[in-house]
Design a protein around this motif. Structure first.
Motif, PDB file in Angstrom:
ATOM      1  N   TYR A 127      -0.080  -9.752 -10.370  1.00  0.00           N
ATOM      2  CA  TYR A 127      -0.254  -8.671  -9.328  1.00  0.00           C
ATOM      3  C   TYR A 127      -1.679  -7.932 -10.002  1.00  0.00           C
ATOM      4  CZ  TYR A 127       1.742  -5.151 -12.292  1.00  0.00           C
ATOM      5  OH  TYR A 127       2.038  -4.403 -13.466  1.00  0.00           O
ATOM      6  N   SER A 128      -2.483  -7.228  -9.235  1.00  0.00           N
ATOM      7  CA  SER A 128      -3.524  -6.504  -9.485  1.00  0.00           C
ATOM      8  C   SER A 128      -3.507  -5.078  -8.842  1.00  0.00           C
ATOM      9  CB  SER A 128      -4.755  -7.319  -9.147  1.00  0.00           C
ATOM     10  OG  SER A 128      -5.985  -6.443  -9.581  1.00  0.00           O
ATOM     11  N   LEU A 168      11.478  -8.840  -5.968  1.00  0.00           N
ATOM     12  CA  LEU A 168      10.616  -9.773  -6.339  1.00  0.00           C
ATOM     13  C   LEU A 168       9.283  -9.053  -6.567  1.00  0.00           C
ATOM     14  CD1 LEU A 168       9.532 -12.780  -6.227  1.00  0.00           C
ATOM     15  CD2 LEU A 168       8.717 -12.244  -3.745  1.00  0.00           C
ATOM     16  N   LEU A 169       8.636  -8.054  -5.778  1.00  0.00           N
ATOM     17  CA  LEU A 169       7.565  -7.659  -6.078  1.00  0.00           C
ATOM     18  C   LEU A 169       7.475  -6.667  -7.311  1.00  0.00           C
ATOM     19  CD1 LEU A 169       6.392  -6.706  -2.493  1.00  0.00           C
ATOM     20  CD2 LEU A 169       5.949  -8.764  -3.501  1.00  0.00           C
ATOM     21  N   VAL A 191       0.960  -1.181   0.222  1.00  0.00           N
ATOM     22  CA  VAL A 191       0.032  -0.220  -0.037  1.00  0.00           C
ATOM     23  C   VAL A 191       1.071   1.262   0.056  1.00  0.00           C
ATOM     24  CG1 VAL A 191      -1.647   1.353   1.113  1.00  0.00           C
ATOM     25  CG2 VAL A 191      -1.822  -1.138   1.229  1.00  0.00           C
ATOM     26  N   GLY A 192       0.708   1.988  -1.104  1.00  0.00           N
ATOM     27  CA  GLY A 192       1.496   3.325  -1.041  1.00  0.00           C
ATOM     28  C   GLY A 192       1.217   4.236   0.002  1.00  0.00           C
ATOM     29  N   GLY A 193       2.020   5.403   0.041  1.00  0.00           N
ATOM     30  CA  GLY A 193       1.954   6.245   1.215  1.00  0.00           C
ATOM     31  C   GLY A 193       0.586   7.132   0.884  1.00  0.00           C
ATOM     32  N   ILE A 204      -1.253  -2.624  -4.455  1.00  0.00           N
ATOM     33  CA  ILE A 204      -1.065  -3.745  -5.301  1.00  0.00           C
ATOM     34  C   ILE A 204      -1.317  -5.230  -4.848  1.00  0.00           C
ATOM     35  CG2 ILE A 204       0.344  -4.988  -6.786  1.00  0.00           C
ATOM     36  CD1 ILE A 204       1.999  -2.506  -7.080  1.00  0.00           C
ATOM     37  N   LEU A 205      -2.290  -6.188  -5.081  1.00  0.00           N
ATOM     38  CA  LEU A 205      -2.450  -7.460  -4.746  1.00  0.00           C
ATOM     39  C   LEU A 205      -1.706  -8.206  -5.566  1.00  0.00           C
ATOM     40  CD1 LEU A 205      -3.709  -9.348  -2.707  1.00  0.00           C
ATOM     41  CD2 LEU A 205      -5.767  -9.357  -4.491  1.00  0.00           C
TER      42      LEU A 205
END
Length: 286
Positions: free
Chosen positions: A193-194, A186-187, A95-97, A151-152
């Motif tokens: 991802y979505s 990795l991410l 989750v972004g800032g 992102i999930l």
């Protein structure tokens, strides 16, 4: 006799209405803003911790730091920006800032899910500053921009990422930092991802707005099985119906009706899958 009965019924209805209004008013008065302050040690690049649910920080909240969040136990509903979804063990997100978020497990009063969440929080500015001397880190910038909407991750990325997060807690020093950078790589390189929140989602991030949204979302989740109405929740927010309608649209990304419909749909879908999982042989048989 009939008149006496009618008066008694009318009195009971009036009493129930008053009691309900008192509950709503008390809920609005007792709710207090709870904000998460992310503190990392001077000798650490990121914060790693395991949380129970519920606890003081299990609320609709935001912070300037990025957050990598792994669900280790339990199921429920996740809110990230204007996204509403479901989670189960292995649910891995970043989750972004500044993006509001919350994970809600639908458990009974007094229940606690021990060690439900594994959380890593970090300030991307530290990495951006490091990229001046370590230019390879600059390759993460595109990923950070994408992560601002949440992102999930799925498949091998989620599985390997979960293992990496668990192992990170036992590491120290440069080994710990190296594991963190490997996780980010990795991410960043994943193609499974979505992206979650919509590009146009732009909530009010002042403390008052976050407090009101937390009160309202908690009230909605607690009373999802009842006949919820916009005027009722507007009273929890302490607003007129029209003001609350505009406020809710801006800060949830949906109208009140759409939000309620989607939340109920998600909960119904989860409940159906849960019933099938515990008694699969009973489905489709007489």
């Amino acid at each position: 006799m009939g008149d006496a009965r009618a008066k008694k019924l009318e009195h009971s209805v009036a009493t129930a209405r008053i009691e309900n209004e008192v509950k709503i008013d008390r809920r609005a008065r007792e709710a207090r803003p709870r904000f998460e302050q992310v503190l990392t040690a001077e000798n650490e690049t990121f914060l790693w911790r395991i949380d129970d649910y519920p606890w003081a920080r299990s609320v609709w909240n935001f912070h300037p730091e990025f957050e990598i969040h792994l669900i280790r136990k339990s199921t429920g509903t996740v809110f990230i920006g204007d996204y509403i979804g479901e989670f189960s063990p292995g649910h891995l997100t970043i989750v972004g800032g500044g993006l509001p978020h919350n994970w809600v497990s639908h458990i009974g009063i007094g229940e606690v899910v021990q060690s439900r969440d594994l959380v890593v929080q970090f300030d991307p500015e530290k990495l951006r500053a490091a990229s001046i001397c370590l230019p390879e880190i600059a390759a993460l910038e595109t990923f950070f921009e994408r992560a601002r909407r949440g992102i999930l991750f799925f498949g091998d990325t989620a599985r390997i990422g979960a293992d990496a997060l668990e192992a990170m807690g036992h590491a120290r020093g440069l080994d710990r930092l190296n594991r963190f950078l490997q996780l980010l790589e990795l991410l960043a390189n994943s193609n499974t991802y979505s992206v979650l929140s919509s590009p146009g989602f732009s909530p009010d991030l002042n403390s008052s707005a976050v407090d009101i949204m937390q009160r309202c979302s908690s009230y909605i989740c607690d009373h999802l099985g009842s006949d919820l109405s916009l005027p009722e929740v507007a009273r929890v927010a302490g607003m007129t119906e029209s003001t609350f309608s505009r406020f809710f649209q801006k800060n949830s990304g949906r109208s009140f009706t759409d939000y309620l419909t989607e939340l109920r749909r998600r909960c119904q879908a989860f409940a159906t899958r849960w019933v099938i999982s515990i008694c699969p042989t009973s489905i489709g048989t007489s």
